[in-house]
Design an enzyme around this catalytic site. Structure first.
Site: not given
Ligand code: NAP
Length: 527
Positions: A266, A303
């Site tokens: 998601e 989200c």
């Molecule tokens: P994220 O960067 O996507 O990280 C979420 C999880 O996925 C973390 O455990 C992360 O590990 C892992 N991950 C990220 N990239 C990966 C990859 N290439 N391969 C494997 N695992 C990976 O999300 P976030 O830290 O929660 O927030 C960053 C951004 O995500 C926000 O600024 C926002 O834009 C978006 N977000 C969207 C929603 C939504 O509901 N739409 C919710 C939360 C966040 P690591 O921490 O080690 O990278």
């Protein structure tokens, strides 16, 4: 329940220090690190948790449904047993206020209890029995169908719901309900909260007499530990909430495996709100104030945050803009979840403000904490929006873009142009009937949930909820990550042909010992 943190990995029934470097959580209200240090997992740890999960699968999925339901209820009890320590740690790690986190704990516990009810009810088994027809030419065999769990599931905890979409959140609850062992890759923003909840699950596994591999939790970098989990042969499905980039990377990693597996990610949604002319003529100021409340709730870190508003230009829209701008200027930006999310929000707002044809309408006050956001409302016209794909990018936080349309034909053009969404909203009155009927088929194609006269923030955990939608809202529009239907993501059907009765699970036996509703020779029956 123990509330002492030691920063360890949870590997089956044991706790173990992570040997691949250390990190600390950051308090986003101060920008300072919080004790204790957490150890990251090694690839050997990945191997071990996957092996344990694989070993546990056949035993766990065969336990009576009542025992599985009691296990989910025990996790809920154990989480409540953590008391204020859980809320205090989650507040420190996320910057979210106490009332919000207490509400989220209630939601988490209710979600686990809902899935206990779902498990007992047994409809998720999809049981069907077709009696043998030996006299028919050709003869029909005895056929019996039920659904079973896919196998071990990896869950990535989400940053924006440290309880309800994290270690014991909807993905974990639905996977455990489906009979799948769960391995959590904890989110680095709230490792302490994750440890407390993880230990609550670990204790429930032990007290319910289940095999230890039913649950494990690792800390570590997504690109190494997360990817290693997703590509491990023992893992059969993935649940993820987070960024589009992260979700897509995991989908691709899963698809490249020798045995590809489903990833339920998601990711990204801007949740359009269509203000139809009758509704705007009737109550533009009220909708404007309500919109700002929804936009700024939780610092916009939902989200389902309303990131796009579509309306006809004119006096009524001016009234809406006046009310929304006044309301927004009175809002003080709250602490955002992490320094990274705060930085991404500021960059997104700055970039949007510089796009050609985009004007700033209003900003809220900047909060005083280290990672405080500053809400923002921008405007553009339909032609500019349709010509510039960058205007459709999600800005995670309290920022929204208003699109001025010249006529209702532009409403439809925008609806058709949009990517997949979690939600689409119509504000309407009886006078808007024709316009709404015109838009609805488009919105059904674009979104997982269509709302009327309400705001999309706030997702009920129930049977009729869909929290999903076409890409990029999710990676698989056939599913929901919230509500009872979330269990279907982790199930597959198996048909049993002419098996002797001693090989049949209770739900498939002739005398229906569990008194389930089943499809018998094509008709729903409870015998
Ligand atoms: P994220 O960067 O996507 O990280 C979420 C999880 O996925 C973390 O455990 C992360 O590990 C892992 N991950 C990220 N990239 C990966 C990859 N290439 N391969 C494997 N695992 C990976 O999300 P976030 O830290 O929660 O927030 C960053 C951004 O995500 C926000 O600024 C926002 O834009 C978006 N977000 C969207 C929603 C939504 O509901 N739409 C919710 C939360 C966040 P690591 O921490 O080690 O990278």
């Amino acid at each position: 329940m123990t509330t002492t943190l030691n920063g360890h990995l949870l590997i089956g029934a044991t706790v173990q220090a992570g040997a691949s470097g250390q990190f600390r959580a950051v308090d986003p209200s101060t920008g300072r690190e919080i004790e204790p240090a957490f150890g990251s997992a090694t690839l050997d740890d990945v191997e071990r948790v996957c092996e344990l999960a694989e070993q546990a699968f056949d035993t766990y999925r065969a336990v009576p449904l009542e025992q599985r339901a009691q296990f989910l209820e025990q996790i809920a009890e154990n989480i409540l047993g953590l008391g204020p320590a859980l809320i205090e740690r989650a507040m420190q790690e996320s910057g979210l206020p106490q009332a919000r986190l207490e509400g989220e704990r209630g939601r988490t516990v209710n979600q686990l209890r809902l899935f206990a009810k779902v498990v007992r009810d047994g409809r998720w088994l999809g049981t069907a029995l077709d009696a043998a027809l030996p006299e028919r030419a050709p003869p029909r065999p005895d056929l019996r169908l039920r659904k079973i769990g896919l196998g071990p599931v990896v869950v990535f905890g989400a940053s924006n719901f440290p309880l309800a979409f994290s270690v014991a959140g909807g993905d974990t609850a639905s996977a455990l309900a489906a009979g799948c062992p769960v391995i959590v890759k904890a989110h680095g923003a709230h490792p302490g909260t994750s440890e407390l909840v993880g230990k609550a699950i670990q204790a429930a596994v032990a007290s319910c007499g289940l095999p230890e591999g039913v649950f494990s939790m690792l800390h570590g970098d997504g690109r190494s530990i997360g990817q290693a989990l997703v590509t491990h042969p023992a893992v059969k499905a993935v649940g993820f909430t987070g960024s589009r980039q992260g979700g897509v990377a995991l989908v691709q990693a899963a698809a490249r495996r020798p045995e590809p597996i489903p990833v339920y990610a998601e990711m990204s949604s801007i949740n359009p709100i269509f203000l139809l002319p009758g509704a705007l003529a009737q109550r533009a100021a009220g909708i404007g104030a309500g919109f700002v409340d929804s936009l700024t709730l939780g610092s916009g870190q939902f989200c389902t945050n309303p990131g796009l508003v579509i309306a006809l230009e004119g006096e009524d829209l001016d009234t809406f803009i006046g009310a929304a701008s006044t309301a927004l200027q009175g809002k003080v930006g709250a602490t955002m979840l992490t320094p990274g999310i705060h930085k991404a929000f500021n960059q997104g707002v700055e970039k949007l403000g510089k796009e050609a044809g985009v004007q700033l309408l209003a900003r809220g006050e900047c909060g005083t904490t280290a990672c405080a956001g500053q809400p923002a409302l921008f405007a553009t016209d339909a032609a500019t929006f349709l010509a510039n794909p960058a205007l459709e990018d999600e800005i995670f936080g309290a920022a929204s873009l208003l699109i001025r349309c010249r006529d209702l034909a532009e409403f439809r053009q925008i609806a058709e142009h949009l990517d997949g969404q979690l939600t689409a909203t119509l504000f309407l009155t009886e006078a808007d009937r024709a316009a709404a009927l015109d838009l609805l088929p488009v919105l059904e194609r674009k979104a997982g949930r269509v709302l009327a006269n309400g705001f999309p923030t706030g997702v009920e955990v129930s049977h009729a909820m869909v929290h999903g939608g076409p890409f990029p809202a999710t990676s698989d529009s056939r599913s929901t990550s919230v509500g009872a239907g979330a269990i279907d993501r982790f199930l597959r059907p198996v048909s049993y042909q002419d098996l002797p009765s001693y090989l049949l699970a209770p739900e498939l036996q002739d005398d229906n010992p569990l008194a389930l509703w089943r499809v018998r020779d094509g008709s729903l029956a409870q015998h």
